[in-house]
Design an enzyme around this catalytic site. Sequence first.
Site, PDB file in Angstrom:
ATOM      1  N   CYS A 173       0.794  -1.268   0.055  1.00  0.00           N
ATOM      2  CA  CYS A 173      -0.076  -0.051  -0.052  1.00  0.00           C
ATOM      3  C   CYS A 173       0.878   1.167  -0.075  1.00  0.00           C
ATOM      4  O   CYS A 173       0.354   2.380  -0.078  1.00  0.00           O
ATOM      5  CB  CYS A 173      -1.145   0.020   1.310  1.00  0.00           C
ATOM      6  SG  CYS A 173      -2.151  -1.464   1.231  1.00  0.00           S
TER       7      CYS A 173
ATOM      8  N   HIS B  75      -3.373   6.952   2.304  1.00  0.00           N
ATOM      9  CA  HIS B  75      -3.670   5.697   1.996  1.00  0.00           C
ATOM     10  C   HIS B  75      -5.380   5.305   2.428  1.00  0.00           C
ATOM     11  O   HIS B  75      -5.107   5.533   3.582  1.00  0.00           O
ATOM     12  CB  HIS B  75      -3.008   4.438   2.231  1.00  0.00           C
ATOM     13  CG  HIS B  75      -3.173   3.213   2.040  1.00  0.00           C
ATOM     14  ND1 HIS B  75      -3.899   2.918   1.058  1.00  0.00           N
ATOM     15  CD2 HIS B  75      -3.331   2.207   2.840  1.00  0.00           C
ATOM     16  CE1 HIS B  75      -4.243   1.429   1.180  1.00  0.00           C
ATOM     17  NE2 HIS B  75      -3.841   1.145   2.279  1.00  0.00           N
TER      18      HIS B  75
ATOM     19  N   ASN C  99     -10.548  -0.392   0.373  1.00  0.00           N
ATOM     20  CA  ASN C  99      -8.817  -0.152   0.558  1.00  0.00           C
ATOM     21  C   ASN C  99      -8.615  -0.850  -0.720  1.00  0.00           C
ATOM     22  O   ASN C  99      -8.496  -2.105  -1.009  1.00  0.00           O
ATOM     23  CB  ASN C  99      -8.245  -1.170   1.693  1.00  0.00           C
ATOM     24  CG  ASN C  99      -6.795  -0.841   1.782  1.00  0.00           C
ATOM     25  OD1 ASN C  99      -6.174  -0.704   0.768  1.00  0.00           O
ATOM     26  ND2 ASN C  99      -6.219  -1.293   2.963  1.00  0.00           N
TER      27      ASN C  99
HETATM   28  O1  UT7 Z   1      -3.927  -1.324   3.811  1.00  0.00           O
HETATM   29  C1  UT7 Z   1      -2.870  -1.854   4.503  1.00  0.00           C
HETATM   30  C2  UT7 Z   1      -3.119  -1.248   5.998  1.00  0.00           C
HETATM   31  N1  UT7 Z   1      -4.262  -1.835   6.570  1.00  0.00           N
HETATM   32  C3  UT7 Z   1      -4.486  -1.128   7.629  1.00  0.00           C
HETATM   33  O2  UT7 Z   1      -4.469  -0.187   7.829  1.00  0.00           O
HETATM   34  C4  UT7 Z   1      -5.614  -1.982   8.451  1.00  0.00           C
HETATM   35  C5  UT7 Z   1      -5.470  -1.488   9.844  1.00  0.00           C
HETATM   36  N2  UT7 Z   1      -6.464  -2.364  10.752  1.00  0.00           N
HETATM   37  C6  UT7 Z   1      -7.941  -1.827  10.718  1.00  0.00           C
HETATM   38  O3  UT7 Z   1      -8.412  -0.868  10.033  1.00  0.00           O
HETATM   39  C7  UT7 Z   1      -8.634  -2.492  11.865  1.00  0.00           C
HETATM   40  O4  UT7 Z   1      -7.761  -2.957  13.044  1.00  0.00           O
HETATM   41  C8  UT7 Z   1      -9.677  -3.303  11.317  1.00  0.00           C
HETATM   42  C9  UT7 Z   1     -10.646  -2.681  10.504  1.00  0.00           C
HETATM   43  C10 UT7 Z   1      -9.144  -4.521  10.555  1.00  0.00           C
HETATM   44  C11 UT7 Z   1     -10.551  -3.943  12.415  1.00  0.00           C
HETATM   45  O5  UT7 Z   1     -11.031  -2.996  13.306  1.00  0.00           O
HETATM   46  P1  UT7 Z   1     -10.743  -3.104  14.841  1.00  0.00           P
HETATM   47  O6  UT7 Z   1     -11.517  -2.047  15.468  1.00  0.00           O
HETATM   48  O7  UT7 Z   1      -9.443  -3.129  15.292  1.00  0.00           O
HETATM   49  O8  UT7 Z   1     -11.441  -4.601  15.194  1.00  0.00           O
HETATM   50  P2  UT7 Z   1     -10.939  -5.531  15.953  1.00  0.00           P
HETATM   51  O9  UT7 Z   1     -10.040  -6.413  15.288  1.00  0.00           O
HETATM   52  O10 UT7 Z   1     -10.393  -5.312  17.462  1.00  0.00           O
HETATM   53  O11 UT7 Z   1     -12.105  -6.533  16.366  1.00  0.00           O
HETATM   54  C12 UT7 Z   1     -13.177  -6.286  17.079  1.00  0.00           C
HETATM   55  C13 UT7 Z   1     -14.299  -7.199  17.123  1.00  0.00           C
HETATM   56  C14 UT7 Z   1     -13.786  -8.820  17.441  1.00  0.00           C
HETATM   57  O12 UT7 Z   1     -14.671  -9.473  18.188  1.00  0.00           O
HETATM   58  P3  UT7 Z   1     -14.429  -9.763  19.783  1.00  0.00           P
HETATM   59  O13 UT7 Z   1     -13.243 -10.257  19.661  1.00  0.00           O
HETATM   60  O14 UT7 Z   1     -14.227  -8.229  20.216  1.00  0.00           O
HETATM   61  O15 UT7 Z   1     -15.603 -10.409  20.090  1.00  0.00           O
HETATM   62  C15 UT7 Z   1     -13.599  -9.000  15.974  1.00  0.00           C
HETATM   63  O16 UT7 Z   1     -14.110 -10.530  15.810  1.00  0.00           O
HETATM   64  O17 UT7 Z   1     -14.845  -7.274  15.841  1.00  0.00           O
HETATM   65  C16 UT7 Z   1     -15.045  -8.684  15.292  1.00  0.00           C
HETATM   66  N3  UT7 Z   1     -14.937  -8.529  13.970  1.00  0.00           N
HETATM   67  C17 UT7 Z   1     -16.139  -8.169  13.048  1.00  0.00           C
HETATM   68  N4  UT7 Z   1     -17.333  -8.108  13.535  1.00  0.00           N
HETATM   69  C18 UT7 Z   1     -18.158  -7.917  12.653  1.00  0.00           C
HETATM   70  C19 UT7 Z   1     -13.828  -8.494  13.238  1.00  0.00           C
HETATM   71  N5  UT7 Z   1     -14.087  -8.371  11.870  1.00  0.00           N
HETATM   72  C20 UT7 Z   1     -15.540  -8.155  11.680  1.00  0.00           C
HETATM   73  C21 UT7 Z   1     -16.678  -7.973  10.747  1.00  0.00           C
HETATM   74  N6  UT7 Z   1     -18.008  -8.098  11.200  1.00  0.00           N
HETATM   75  N7  UT7 Z   1     -16.182  -7.889   9.606  1.00  0.00           N
END
Ligand code: UT7
Length: 328
Positions: free
Chosen positions: A111, A253, A283
Site C-alpha cells: 500500500c 492511503h 482499501n
Molecule cells: O492497507 C494496509 C493497511 N491496513 C490497515 O491499515 C488496516 C488496519 N486495521 C484496521 O483498520 C482495523 O484493525 C480493522 C478494521 C481491520 C479491524 O477493526 P478493529 O476495530 O481493530 O476491530 P478488532 O480487530 O479489534 O475486532 C473487534 C471485534 C472482534 O470481536 P471480539 O473479539 O471483540 O468479540 C472481531 O472478531 O470485531 C469482530 N470483527 C467483526 N465483526 C463483524 C472483526 N471483523 C468483523 C466484521 N464484522 N467484518
Amino acid sequence: MGVSIIGCGSATPTQVMTNDNLSHLVETSDEWIRTRTGIQKRHLATTDSSLSELCTQAAQEAIAMARLAPGDIDLIILATSTADDLFGSAAKVQHLLEANNAVAFDLTAACSGFVFGLITASQFIRTGVYETVLVIGADILSRWVDWSDRTTCVLFGDGAGAVVCQGITDHDNLLGFAMYSDGQQHDALNIGYHGIEKQLKDGLTINQGTYKPITMKGRDVYRFAVEKVPEVIEKALFKAQLTTDDIDWLILHQANQRIIDAVAKRLKIPSHKVITNLDEYGNTSAASIPLALDEAVRQGKIKSGDVVATSGFGAGLSWGAAIFRWGI
Ligand code: UT7
C-alpha cells in the site's frame, strides 16, 4: 531538473459489492463495517478484466490530461502487489498503451507502492535520465482475499490510478518526501507463499505451490499507521520547509476512516482539507492515493498550485510520504 505532476487518471471495475452483499457471505453487518472502517462499497474485478487493462485505462486518462501522447512517455513504473504475471505487468501495460519509447518495470511496496513509485520516478527526472514518467498504482486484491475471513474480506477493493510526472527546469513541485520500512514486522500483513516439497530425482527436491490469501494483524497495523503516518508526514514537511498549515489537501492511503481521522487530528489538519473515497472503493492498496487524487482533481477540489500531502503505509511494514504542488 525539478518534477511536476501534470496529469492523473483512474479506473475501477464496474461490479460493486455492498456491505449488505457481504453480510450474506460472512457474519458481519453494514453497521459494523461502516462504523469500524467507513467503507460502504468496494468495486471488484470480474474474470473478463485484468490488472493490465485497468492500468491502461487509468494511464490513458492521465496521459490525456497531461496533453501528451503515449509515445512521449520515457519510463513507466507500475506499483502493484497483484500483477497479472509474477514476472511483472508493466511491460504489458506499455504494450497496451503503445508507449513504444518507454521502459517499464514493476515496483512492489504494497500500500506504500504509489508513494514509493512517485519518489522513484522523481529520482530519474531529477538526474535528467528521463523526462516524462508515468507512475501507476494498481491492485486487484480481491484475487487474494479469503472471502470466508470477515476480518479482512470486508476491507479490500480493486482499482488503478496513474499520474504523469515531467521534468521542469526552473522549480521543483515535489517539495519533500520520506520513506521507511521495518522488516521486523514483516508478518503483520502478508500474501505469503506456500508450497510443498516435490522430489524431482533422487536427492534433488524443489518446493512448488502458490500464494496464500491475505492475512493481517489488524490491530497492530492500525497502531503502526496512527503512530508512523503523522511522523513521516512531518519529516517530509520538514524537508519541504513547510508546516501543516501550508497543506491544502491531505490524501492518505485509504485503509480505514478512523486512521485517516486520527492522523488528521494529530497533525491538526481540518476535515475539509482531507480527501477520502473509502466509502465507495474500500482499501484499493497501491491504487488508493492516485484514485483519490484523480477524483479530487476532476471534481475541481485540487487546483493547480495546491499543496498536497500524501502518505502510503502497509505491508513490509512500509510507509512513506510525499508533499507536492499539483500542476506545472
Ligand atoms: O492497507 C494496509 C493497511 N491496513 C490497515 O491499515 C488496516 C488496519 N486495521 C484496521 O483498520 C482495523 O484493525 C480493522 C478494521 C481491520 C479491524 O477493526 P478493529 O476495530 O481493530 O476491530 P478488532 O480487530 O479489534 O475486532 C473487534 C471485534 C472482534 O470481536 P471480539 O473479539 O471483540 O468479540 C472481531 O472478531 O470485531 C469482530 N470483527 C467483526 N465483526 C463483524 C472483526 N471483523 C468483523 C466484521 N464484522 N467484518
